[in-house]
Design an enzyme around this catalytic site. Structure first.
Site, PDB file in Angstrom:
ATOM      1  N   HIS A 188      40.523  36.798  41.820  1.00  6.78           N
ATOM      2  CA  HIS A 188      40.248  35.638  40.960  1.00  6.78           C
ATOM      3  C   HIS A 188      40.404  34.424  41.866  1.00  6.78           C
ATOM      4  CE1 HIS A 188      40.225  33.420  37.015  1.00  6.78           C
ATOM      5  NE2 HIS A 188      40.609  32.490  37.863  1.00  6.78           N
ATOM      6  N   HIS A 218      37.423  43.244  30.518  1.00 10.01           N
ATOM      7  CA  HIS A 218      38.760  43.225  29.902  1.00 10.01           C
ATOM      8  C   HIS A 218      38.705  44.020  28.603  1.00 10.01           C
ATOM      9  CE1 HIS A 218      40.221  39.900  32.489  1.00 10.01           C
ATOM     10  NE2 HIS A 218      38.944  39.556  32.486  1.00 10.01           N
ATOM     11  N   HIS A 256      33.457  44.247  36.107  1.00  3.09           N
ATOM     12  CA  HIS A 256      34.622  43.415  35.720  1.00  3.09           C
ATOM     13  C   HIS A 256      34.659  43.299  34.200  1.00  3.09           C
ATOM     14  CE1 HIS A 256      37.235  39.610  36.435  1.00  3.09           C
ATOM     15  NE2 HIS A 256      37.224  39.836  35.133  1.00  3.09           N
ATOM     16  N   ASP A 291      32.769  40.060  33.041  1.00  6.17           N
ATOM     17  CA  ASP A 291      33.986  39.331  32.692  1.00  6.17           C
ATOM     18  C   ASP A 291      34.068  39.152  31.174  1.00  6.17           C
ATOM     19  OD1 ASP A 291      36.415  38.140  32.910  1.00  6.17           O
ATOM     20  OD2 ASP A 291      35.684  36.216  33.630  1.00  6.17           O
ATOM     21  N   LYS A 346      43.847  43.936  42.083  1.00  7.22           N
ATOM     22  CA  LYS A 346      43.365  42.634  41.627  1.00  7.22           C
ATOM     23  C   LYS A 346      44.362  41.526  41.964  1.00  7.22           C
ATOM     24  CE  LYS A 346      41.035  39.533  39.370  1.00  7.22           C
ATOM     25  NZ  LYS A 346      39.998  39.439  38.359  1.00  7.22           N
ATOM     26  N   HIS A 400      33.548  36.788  39.692  1.00  4.44           N
ATOM     27  CA  HIS A 400      32.999  35.743  38.809  1.00  4.44           C
ATOM     28  C   HIS A 400      32.887  34.372  39.496  1.00  4.44           C
ATOM     29  CE1 HIS A 400      37.266  35.172  38.306  1.00  4.44           C
ATOM     30  NE2 HIS A 400      37.416  36.086  37.389  1.00  4.44           N
TER      31      HIS A 400
END
Ligand code: NCD
Ligand code: ZN
Length: 346
Positions: A136, A15, A13, A247, A99, A174
């Site tokens: 999420h 970004h 995971h 994350d 996602k 997460h």
């Protein structure tokens, strides 16, 4: 001198953002990991195979420091996703997973899902084609306290999804609570969870007591010490249901230290060393490889990486850079509340 050698890890995971950030951020990940699941919450979220493939090309351009590096692309779930496009993209290995962001729950999620039942046709197709769903897991509801949003999501939404789609491969991403750990431990479904380094290290008092620490602010928000302890025991568990997703979520320092500070912690450049220290401090160093290099690959039915990494314990604590500079932007690097003695050998 203590040394360990483990299978090269993957980040399940991350970004990378877009534009200028890519050139700096992608190689930081690709030098450490052989695979990374890339989040689709860009300013204009990745909702089609064309967008995913365009983005993937850019990531491959910037990850030439690791010939094995594979960005695993995700599509941002919303009611308008074209099911045929999704299936074709999955079959052609353009995308790896879908996602689910509950609308408004976190950064760039305004175009996420408002009513999960309206996506059931998509989830059905994903089930058939074995496309994983990454979640999420927080409700976005003013009535629900921010610290309870993961639990309420599990009770009201996830339980329902699991019931409707018992064969869907799901990652609850997460996770932050003892409640989530118990839910994952007790389920017989194809459901596993990722855990971030920072949620293994910090609780909400670390963020809020005496002074407020915007660089410890992330979503889902840090929870109680008993939750952190439950996450640690999940990470050390031999049941292989839990694995690392960093994350790592960079924001310019100006957007973190602001009246309305963004959620997200950037930890890519020290996450492995930091985790080695956490596992050692808890006398669980022998479980590190499972958590960062094995359990995730097993869940996603991917081969383990054949490369290895070596970590060496050194005498003096290691200093990591405080910030990463990208032109006029500055990204604060995650700073744990203990000293790190594990060095990554190149
Ligand atoms: C992430 C981001 O900034 O994109 N922020 C965060 O606090 N984790 C979004 C997310 O994963 O929730
Ligand atoms: Zn994230």
């Amino acid at each position: 001198m203590k040394k360990i050698e483990i299978i090269k890890p993957d980040d399940w995971h991350v970004h990378f953002r877009e534009g200028l950030f890519l050139e700096k951020l992608v190689p930081e990940t690709s030098k450490l990991f052989n695979r990374a699941i890339v989040m689709p919450n860009l300013t204009f979220p990745i909702v089609s195979s064309n967008q995913a493939s365009e983005y993937k090309k850019q990531l491959l351009d910037f990850s030439k420091n690791n010939e094995y590096f594979e960005p695993l692309m995700t599509l941002y779930l919303n009611e308008e996703i074209d099911i045929k496009d999704l299936i074709k993209a999955y079959e052609n290995k353009i995308i790896f997973a879908v996602k689910l962001y509950p609308a408004g729950a976190t950064t760039n999620s305004s175009k996420g899902v408002k009513d999960i039942t309206k996506t059931y046709k998509i989830l059905e197709a994903m089930c058939k084609c074995k496309i994983p769903l990454l979640i999420h897991g927080e409700v976005n509801n003013k009535e629900i306290d921010v610290f309870d949003r993961e639990k309420v999501f599990i009770d009201n939404e996830l339980t329902q999804i699991c019931k409707e789609f018992p064969n869907l491969k799901i990652t609850l991403e997460h996770i932050t609570t003892k409640y989530a750990v118990q839910f994952v431990n007790n389920t017989k479904r194809n459901l596993k969870a990722s855990i971030t380094p920072h949620h293994l290290i910090l609780n909400r008092s670390d963020m809020l007591e005496h002074t407020i620490k915007p660089h410890y602010y992330c979503l889902p928000i840090l929870k109680r010490e008993e939750d952190r302890k439950a996450l640690l025991s999940a990470a050390f568990n031999t049941n292989k249901k839990f694995f690392m997703g960093t994350d790592s979520a960079p924001h310019d320092i100006k957007n973190k230290e602001a009246d309305c500070g963004c959620a997200g912690i950037f930890n890519t450049i020290n996450c492995i060393q930091v985790l080695a220290q956490v596992f050692e401090n808890n006398r669980q160093l022998n479980m590190l490889e499972n958590f960062i290099s094995v359990n995730g690959a097993l869940h996603y039915e991917l081969p383990l990486n054949s490369e290895k990494i070596r970590l060496k314990k050194v005498k003096d604590p290691i200093n990591f850079p405080n910030v990463l500079k990208i032109n006029n932007f500055k990204i604060k690097v995650f700073k744990p509340n203990f000293k790190i003695f594990w060095q990554l050998e190149s």
